[in-house]
Scaffold this active site. Sequence first.
Site, mmCIF file in Angstrom:
data_model
loop_
_atom_site.group_PDB
_atom_site.id
_atom_site.type_symbol
_atom_site.label_atom_id
_atom_site.label_comp_id
_atom_site.label_asym_id
_atom_site.label_seq_id
_atom_site.Cartn_x
_atom_site.Cartn_y
_atom_site.Cartn_z
ATOM 1 N N HIS B 35 0.827 -1.208 0.000
ATOM 2 C CA HIS B 35 0.000 0.000 0.000
ATOM 3 C C HIS B 35 0.857 1.251 0.000
ATOM 4 O O HIS B 35 0.578 2.222 -0.693
ATOM 5 C CB HIS B 35 -0.947 0.016 1.208
ATOM 6 C CG HIS B 35 -2.256 -0.627 0.907
ATOM 7 N ND1 HIS B 35 -2.414 -1.987 0.869
ATOM 8 C CD2 HIS B 35 -3.468 -0.094 0.593
ATOM 9 C CE1 HIS B 35 -3.677 -2.260 0.552
ATOM 10 N NE2 HIS B 35 -4.335 -1.135 0.380
ATOM 11 N N LYS B 100 -10.341 -7.642 7.186
ATOM 12 C CA LYS B 100 -11.134 -7.985 8.373
ATOM 13 C C LYS B 100 -11.026 -6.842 9.355
ATOM 14 O O LYS B 100 -9.998 -6.171 9.444
ATOM 15 C CB LYS B 100 -10.636 -9.293 9.007
ATOM 16 C CG LYS B 100 -9.237 -9.190 9.595
ATOM 17 C CD LYS B 100 -8.915 -10.341 10.522
ATOM 18 C CE LYS B 100 -7.445 -10.395 10.900
ATOM 19 N NZ LYS B 100 -7.144 -9.904 12.251
HETATM 20 S S1 SF4 Z 1 -6.667 -15.755 13.377
HETATM 21 FE FE1 SF4 Z 1 -5.140 -14.851 14.713
HETATM 22 S S2 SF4 Z 1 -3.217 -15.052 13.647
HETATM 23 FE FE2 SF4 Z 1 -4.846 -15.354 12.169
HETATM 24 S S3 SF4 Z 1 -5.231 -13.350 11.242
HETATM 25 FE FE3 SF4 Z 1 -6.626 -13.557 12.978
HETATM 26 S S4 SF4 Z 1 -5.531 -12.642 14.708
HETATM 27 FE FE4 SF4 Z 1 -4.026 -13.031 13.103
#
Ligand code: SF4
Lengths: 280, 174
Positions: B35, B100
């Site tokens: 980015h 996310k």
């Molecule tokens: S599950 Fe845990 S290690 Fe995997 S992306 Fe999410 S916070 Fe990071």
Amino acid sequence: MKKIKFEDLVKVIRDSVIEINCVPSPELISKYNQSIENEDNILSKQVLLSLKENALIAKERMIPICQDTGTAVFFIEYGTEINIDGGFIYDAIYEGVRLGYQEGYLRKSIVDNPLNRKNTGNNLPPIIHTKLIEGENLNIVVLAKGAGSENMSSLKMMTPSDGIEGIKNFVLETVVKAGPNPCPPITVGVGVGSNFEGVALLAKKALVKDLFETVEDDLIMEIEADLKMKLNELNIGPQGFGGKTSVFDVAVMMEPCHIASMPVAVNINCHVIRHKKIIF
Amino acid sequence: MLLRTPIDKKVLKDLKAGEQIHITGTIYTARDSAHKLLTQLIKEGRKLPFELKGSIIYYAGPAPTKPGEVVGSIGPTTSYRMDPYTPDILNEGAAILIGKGSRSDFVKASLLQNNAIYCAALGGAGALLASKVKNISVVAFAELGPEAIYKLEVEEFPVIVVNDLEGNDIYENH
Ligand code: SF4
């Protein structure tokens, strides 16, 4: 004196970092199952079903459950009567991590310097905490700790008058602020007491509390249960889309502290719980 | 709902926060370092390594590919770290962003201005998401390893709409 072969130690560390990253523990699968049962929100149920499916695919193909295969963190209890035959214990840990991340196709996520940010290419260095113990035991707890949840962790130097309510509010505040970011359902490790550096370590240890022998204290159990209930009422839910399962677990550990202090640290782990204990 | 790339932004107005959609076609990975580099190129008015208009950008850095597999685990990384760069990317025409976790208000405003949406892939489901990837190739910044820009050919890649074009946010209202 008990002798442990350097090569054996390397191999166990190598195998363990691969195993925790690719093979979901039975406890994790049962946590998924319980929460699938418990959710009535359709989206949340579906999310949990997918998370479980993901863990099973990882196991079947021996690929990482999550691409962030983390920082390798070690808690070592090193018996004074232990002798590592053929090398130094930290070299064995480094070599085991290097081999495991290489040969297990795990992601290398460590940069050499927080500002230059050049990837070290082998996931070294790990973070190692060592405690000397009497006798012939060597206990090693290994965790793969992802950064998404680590970044949502927090520490506060509270004062004695803040009391239990103060501690609980700080935990709630930290989890609310984290929201969907640390890949809920999360595990919350809470450290209370010690000092500035000690309390952070305590919170990390709390994340793997089940692997340490701790004396269960009624007050701690009461705080854990109350926090778990309150956190699951926040309606953050799996992945933050709402629902009853915001946290899988809350674990609190306490240590003595100075008359003027009440340090509190909250270390967050994501749903992908990856740790194990190795006993020699 | 199945979306095929390249995305005509007109189809996005029917998607609602909380809705699950599947994507088939081409998506590009870009995370922190990519980015930074992309927005530098934009500011300098230089040619970009791929067409941003109508594109789908996925905040992800895969694990290495095991022999016999198409790609290593490839779930999303937390999106807020990309916030400072996102308005520039959206102004260049990116249609869907995937990551996310929640976005800053200025990113949500920029999404609305640009008729673009933000979706979440399941965090910590990298093995499942890898099974939806049919091909991977490096497009730019290979030296960044997992942080390089990869072109992914995906089939029915599952995501959930977080910020829709009516200004709804599934993380805030669920
Ligand atoms: S599950 Fe845990 S290690 Fe995997 S992306 Fe999410 S916070 Fe990071």
